[in-house]
Design a protein around this motif. Structure first.
Motif, PDB file in Angstrom:
ATOM      1  N   THR A  29       0.857  -1.186   0.000  1.00  0.00           N
ATOM      2  CA  THR A  29       0.000   0.000   0.000  1.00  0.00           C
ATOM      3  C   THR A  29       0.894   1.238   0.000  1.00  0.00           C
ATOM      4  N   TRP A  33      -2.318   6.212  -1.409  1.00  0.00           N
ATOM      5  CA  TRP A  33      -3.547   5.433  -1.628  1.00  0.00           C
ATOM      6  C   TRP A  33      -4.466   5.554  -0.408  1.00  0.00           C
ATOM      7  N   ALA A 113     -21.576  -2.972  16.791  1.00  0.00           N
ATOM      8  CA  ALA A 113     -20.418  -2.518  16.010  1.00  0.00           C
ATOM      9  C   ALA A 113     -20.254  -0.992  16.108  1.00  0.00           C
ATOM     10  N   ARG A 153      -4.431  -5.869   3.007  1.00  0.00           N
ATOM     11  CA  ARG A 153      -4.323  -4.410   2.803  1.00  0.00           C
ATOM     12  C   ARG A 153      -5.683  -3.744   2.619  1.00  0.00           C
ATOM     13  N   LEU A 158      -7.477   0.667   7.631  1.00  0.00           N
ATOM     14  CA  LEU A 158      -8.636   1.478   8.012  1.00  0.00           C
ATOM     15  C   LEU A 158      -8.849   1.634   9.520  1.00  0.00           C
ATOM     16  N   PHE A 159      -8.380   0.667  10.315  1.00  0.00           N
ATOM     17  CA  PHE A 159      -8.831   0.610  11.711  1.00  0.00           C
ATOM     18  C   PHE A 159      -7.771   1.004  12.734  1.00  0.00           C
ATOM     19  N   LEU A 193     -19.769  -7.480   6.216  1.00  0.00           N
ATOM     20  CA  LEU A 193     -18.727  -7.068   7.166  1.00  0.00           C
ATOM     21  C   LEU A 193     -18.834  -8.000   8.360  1.00  0.00           C
ATOM     22  N   MET A 218     -14.402  -7.763   4.836  1.00  0.00           N
ATOM     23  CA  MET A 218     -15.366  -6.720   4.474  1.00  0.00           C
ATOM     24  C   MET A 218     -15.454  -6.558   2.963  1.00  0.00           C
ATOM     25  N   GLY A 220     -15.819  -3.765   0.996  1.00  0.00           N
ATOM     26  CA  GLY A 220     -15.723  -2.317   1.206  1.00  0.00           C
ATOM     27  C   GLY A 220     -16.684  -1.506   0.362  1.00  0.00           C
ATOM     28  N   ARG A 260     -14.501  10.002   2.409  1.00  0.00           N
ATOM     29  CA  ARG A 260     -15.372  10.059   1.224  1.00  0.00           C
ATOM     30  C   ARG A 260     -16.816   9.746   1.589  1.00  0.00           C
ATOM     31  N   SER A 287     -14.389   2.200  15.413  1.00  0.00           N
ATOM     32  CA  SER A 287     -15.703   1.576  15.628  1.00  0.00           C
ATOM     33  C   SER A 287     -16.529   2.321  16.691  1.00  0.00           C
ATOM     34  N   ALA A 317     -21.201  -2.639  11.226  1.00  0.00           N
ATOM     35  CA  ALA A 317     -21.496  -4.021  10.846  1.00  0.00           C
ATOM     36  C   ALA A 317     -22.883  -4.392  11.355  1.00  0.00           C
TER      37      ALA A 317
END
Ligand code: ACO
Length: 328
Positions: A29, A33, A113, A153, A158-159, A193, A218, A220, A260, A287, A317
């Motif tokens: 990654t 990106w 979640a 990746r 993300l988390f 998810l 997930m 996405g 986004r 979360s 989720a």
């Protein structure tokens, strides 16, 4: 008619910062990106010996201090988490003990979640307004680093780990505090998810570990589309129910998953981005902790003033979702 107010808010993020550049050394990654597709620049990672309950306790202490209360004032304790310390007992009971919340307190976890904090808030509201409880401590706490597949990746970027907490109490003055809440779920999207193994439908086994089935998987793109749709719907419903126009909302605190998603929501609601509080660049998606963590930062940075109307909105989720209106 009495009200239930947020008397105090607190949050905690572990010290260790994991940057995009560091991640790019372990998976295929790049900082570019991750920033362009998600808006995330870095996230926090809890220590090896730091459990979900430990982060929850830090956030809870800060929320109690903010409310000028002590652990002994609490008679209802709810932890929203998808990364409990253990399957049994609830993390809420562990937090109760570590924090010194009195015996006889009602303590339980909820599983919703990323919408978990808003679910906990609605449950606590109902329990306080009936007069059966006096002061609730609600916590969203997550050690997501333990359920992320660090070789995937598409999810690991993300988390992050964090915790946030709020103290709720009933007051005689009408029309302040939590003035509205709307929750929902759409189980049709449950498989978009999920963590496949480790529950009763697929108990942990050598094979499930070998197949890496204990980590988040997930879709996405599907989650992205559903997130924008349900958050827009629930925000519109909330404003209609309370006969509000978007310009009457002082600040929106959305679940921090992807910039986004927030930009799409802002565009659909025709609200400028400066009405949305964003800190996912520094924490990623934590979360159930995102909303109290963002709320705490928003208040401390002066973006929430007495009389303001704040709209909290989340999805996660399940697919679970929810919104709440808070008058300060
Ligand atoms: N680095 C580089 N390339 C990547 C990465 C990465 N980290 N991840 C995926 N890619 C690649 C893909 O393999 C794909 O390559 P291909 O075109 O050769 O197949 C390409 O980038 C595009 O991938 P997409 O999945 O189309 O990327 P997208 O623009 O949809 O962004 C993302 C992916 C960020 C996951 C987005 O879909 C998203 O944010 N979805 C919502 C996630 C979310 O909000 N989850 C909430 C969880 S809440 C809870 O309850 C825990």
């Amino acid at each position: 008619m009495a009200s239930v107010i947020i008397a105090g808010v607190g949050s905690y993020a572990p010290e260790r910062i994991l940057t995009n550049e560091e991640l790019a050394k372990t998976v295929d990654t790049s900082d570019e990106w991750i920033r362009t597709r998600s808006g995330i620049g870095e996230r926090r990672i809890a220590g090896e010996n730091e459990a979900c309950s430990d982060m929850a306790v830090h956030a809870a202490r800060a929320a109690l201090a903010d409310a000028k209360m002590s652990a002994s004032d609490i008679d209802l304790l709810i932890v929203a988490t998808c990364t409990p310390d253990r399957p049994l007992p609830s993390t809420a009971c562990i937090v109760q003990h570590k924090l010194g919340v009195p015996a006889h307190t009602t303590c339980f976890d909820i599983s919703a979640a990323c919408s978990g904090f808003l679910y906990a808030m609605e449950i606590a509201y109902g329990m306080l307004i009936t007069n059966r409880y006096k002061r609730a401590l609600i916590i969203g706490a997550e050690k997501l680093s333990t359920i992320v597949d660090w070789s995937d990746r598409t999810t690991c970027v993300l988390f992050g780990d964090a915790a946030g907490a709020a103290v709720l109490t009933k007051v005689a003055q009408p029309g302040i505090g939590i003035i509205g809440s709307d929750l929902g779920a759409d189980g049709e999207f449950a498989d978009k998810l999920m963590i496949h193994a480790g529950g009763s439908s697929c108990p942990a086994s050598a094979q499930s570990v070998e197949a890496r089935q204990h980590f988040i998987r997930m879709n996405g793109k599907e989650v992205f589309k559903s997130a924008v749709r349900v958050m827009e719907t629930v925000c519109r419903e909330m404003m209609e129910q309370h006969q509000l126009t978007p310009d009457q909302i002082s600040l929106v605190i959305p679940h921090q998953a992807n910039i986004r998603i927030i930009e799409a929501l802002a565009g659909n609601l025709k609200l400028p981005m400066d009405k949305f509080f964003v800190n996912l660049d520094r924490y990623g998606n934590t979360s159930s902790a995102t909303i109290p963590l963002a709320l705490d930062e928003a208040r401390r940075s002066g973006r929430v003033k007495p009389g303001d109307l704040t709209l909290l909105v989340a999805f996660g989720a399940g697919l679970t979702y929810g919104a709440a209106l808070v008058r300060w």
